[in-house]
Design an enzyme around this catalytic site. Structure first.
Site, PDB file in Angstrom:
ATOM      1  N   GLY A 108       0.784  -1.126  -0.055  1.00 52.39           N
ATOM      2  CA  GLY A 108      -0.086  -0.070   0.012  1.00 52.39           C
ATOM      3  C   GLY A 108       0.773   1.339  -0.079  1.00 52.39           C
TER       4      GLY A 108
ATOM      5  N   ARG B  71       0.643  -4.741  -5.530  1.00 54.72           N
ATOM      6  CA  ARG B  71       0.894  -6.099  -4.941  1.00 54.72           C
ATOM      7  C   ARG B  71       1.426  -6.921  -6.222  1.00 54.72           C
ATOM      8  NH1 ARG B  71      -2.953  -3.410  -1.374  1.00 54.72           N
ATOM      9  NH2 ARG B  71      -1.909  -3.177   0.574  1.00 54.72           N
TER      10      ARG B  71
ATOM     11  N   ASP C 254       6.052  -5.590   5.632  1.00 58.96           N
ATOM     12  CA  ASP C 254       6.676  -6.648   5.816  1.00 58.96           C
ATOM     13  C   ASP C 254       6.468  -7.712   4.621  1.00 58.96           C
ATOM     14  OD1 ASP C 254       3.896  -6.823   6.254  1.00 58.96           O
ATOM     15  OD2 ASP C 254       4.038  -8.440   8.010  1.00 58.96           O
TER      16      ASP C 254
ATOM     17  N   THR D 169       4.574   2.171   5.370  1.00 57.35           N
ATOM     18  CA  THR D 169       3.340   1.593   5.300  1.00 57.35           C
ATOM     19  C   THR D 169       2.754   2.511   6.702  1.00 57.35           C
ATOM     20  OG1 THR D 169       1.919  -0.007   6.667  1.00 57.35           O
ATOM     21  CG2 THR D 169       4.199  -0.227   7.078  1.00 57.35           C
TER      22      THR D 169
ATOM     23  N   ASP E 285       0.539   1.628   8.370  1.00 62.88           N
ATOM     24  CA  ASP E 285      -0.198   0.854   9.488  1.00 62.88           C
ATOM     25  C   ASP E 285       0.795   0.788  10.840  1.00 62.88           C
ATOM     26  OD1 ASP E 285      -2.005   0.197   7.751  1.00 62.88           O
ATOM     27  OD2 ASP E 285      -1.288  -1.782   7.151  1.00 62.88           O
TER      28      ASP E 285
ATOM     29  N   ASP F  98       2.811  -1.317  11.557  1.00 63.67           N
ATOM     30  CA  ASP F  98       3.026  -2.665  12.050  1.00 63.67           C
ATOM     31  C   ASP F  98       4.095  -3.735  12.239  1.00 63.67           C
ATOM     32  OD1 ASP F  98       2.782  -2.829   9.406  1.00 63.67           O
ATOM     33  OD2 ASP F  98       1.230  -4.170   9.099  1.00 63.67           O
TER      34      ASP F  98
ATOM     35  N   ARG G 155      -4.941  -2.249   9.180  1.00 65.75           N
ATOM     36  CA  ARG G 155      -4.959  -3.914   8.716  1.00 65.75           C
ATOM     37  C   ARG G 155      -5.051  -4.341  10.235  1.00 65.75           C
ATOM     38  NH1 ARG G 155      -1.738  -6.621   4.104  1.00 65.75           N
ATOM     39  NH2 ARG G 155      -1.511  -4.598   3.229  1.00 65.75           N
TER      40      ARG G 155
END
Ligand code: ADP
Ligand code: F6P
Length: 355
Positions: free
Chosen positions: A11, A78, A109, A131, A133, A135, A177
């Site tokens: 993303g 992607r 990741d 990202t 996120d 994360d 996410r």
């Protein structure tokens, strides 16, 4: 190294362009040629008839005005084919044939897994965490996270203005996410009274209890920040909340089946049923969180990370990812970085939900 490549993958996130510009300026400084690879790993697969649709030499003039633009001008995507080892082996051979001696990958990741696989095929890679996120457990911040939070803060402030006017409860869904960082930070920075995240199990009746208490104390415009991930991992509480909806109004049964995942709108409906006098309304913030130009933190991180990535390749240090630790930019091996388990800040979570 005389020739290196850069790509953005997964993303998009605010700051990706700024990172690419920093890579380009650093490459020029160290007398390396830089090739921009388009649409993530897709650009390595020679799928398009014209090679210029997949790769482009990035000199200083090409990147002159893009650092503060939102999105990623290299495009991102992607690339399912890249999960295939044969496809990756061919991509590595092609890179060697083109004289591209190292690669900088800006992504999350999943993209780093791809980078690690390329390293194993003899292509030195460096990762920059891009990202919204946040994360990736090895770094305090990923590129784009801070900007996304700033976008959310502004949005929540606007939503609160109208919530206050109408004495309404606001349910605001943010991205992330499976990670609740954007939600928690947004909640803290806006003074939201409730936050729900995928890392911590939650109970709709407890949320309702809190709203009822807040309303009793005169807070008629409470804000509930909910991370999108809580709806992906459905819990028993959510299913029982559906039953509750249908028991209140038979018509709902036709609209929402108990097997259908709950979302922000149906959560607001459940809260309206559970809290007397509460007119809860939902807003899903969506892609605006990814579409802003980078704010100061991300622009600065992109500047430092882009330079460090090129320096590492220049010095022959490979298979590393760049991150932030104790507020400072640092790097560590990709494998080690991906092995670090995320730890959610329960203390701050509890604080938001109890203050
Ligand atoms: P993110 O990088 O933001 O986590 P994804 O998980 O969608 O986003 O991964 C981005 C891309 O990275 C995938 O489309 C694929 O091309 C590549 N990728 C993901 N996982 C792997 C893997 N295990 N091995 C090789 N490449 C991968
Ligand atoms: O990883 C970034 C992210 O925006 C997540 O927060 C979100 O779940 C996902 O990407 C959305 O992906 P897509 O762009 O495919 O809709």
């Amino acid at each position: 190294m005389r020739r290196i490549g850069v790509l953005t993958s997964g993303g998009d996130s605010p700051g990706m362009n700024a990172a690419v510009v920093s890579v380009a300026r650093s490459a020029a400084l160290y007398h390396m040629e830089l090739v921009g690879i388009k649409r993530g790993y897709n650009g390595l697969l020679r799928k398009r008839p014209n090679i210029n649709d997949d790769m482009q030499v990035l000199d200083l003039e090409t990147v002159l005005d893009i650092a503060d633009q939102p999105g990623t001008f290299l495009r991102t995507a992607r690339c399912i084919e890249f999960l295939n080892p044969d496809v990756r082996a061919k991509a590595a051979d092609d890179l060697k044939e083109m004289g591209i001696e190292g690669l900088i990958i800006v992504g999350g990741d999943g993209s780093f897994q791809g980078a690690m696989a390329l390293c194993n095929l003899g292509i030195p890679c460096i990762g920059i965490p891009g990202t919204i996120d946040n994360d990736l457990a090895y770094t305090e911040r990923s590129l784009g996270y801070d900007t996304a939070v700033n976008v959310c803060i502004n949005a929540v402030r606007s939503i609160r203005a109208t919530s206050r006017s109408h004495d309404r409860v606001a349910v605001v869904e943010v991205m992330g996410r499976n990670c609740g960082d954007i939600a928690l930070r947004t909640a803290m920075c806006t003074g939201a009274e409730i936050v729900i995240v995928p890392e911590i199990s939650w109970n709709v009746y407890k949320v309702a209890e809190r709203i009822n208490q807040l309303m009793k104390n005169g807070d008629t415009r409470a804000t509930l920040i909910v991370a999108e991930g809580v709806f992906k991992n459905q819990s028993m509480e959510q299913f029982s909340a559906y039953e509750l909806l249908s028991s209140y109004d038979a018509n709902y049964q036709k609209i929402h089946s108990p097997n259908e995942p709950m979302n922000a709108k149906t959560l607001a409906e459940v809260l309206r049923q559970l809290c007397r006098g509460c007119d809860a309304r939902a807003t899903v913030l969506g892609y605006i969180q990814r579409g802003s130009a980078p704010f100061a933190y991300d622009a600065g991180f992109a500047f430092e990370a882009g330079n460090l990535a090129v320096k590492l390749l220049r010095d022959g240090v490979t298979e590393q990812v760049i991150g932030v630790r104790n507020g400072r930019v640092y790097y560590l091996p990709i494998r080690e970085a991906l092995a670090i388990k995320p730890a959610f800040d329960r203390e701050l979570y509890n604080l938001v939900n109890s203050l």
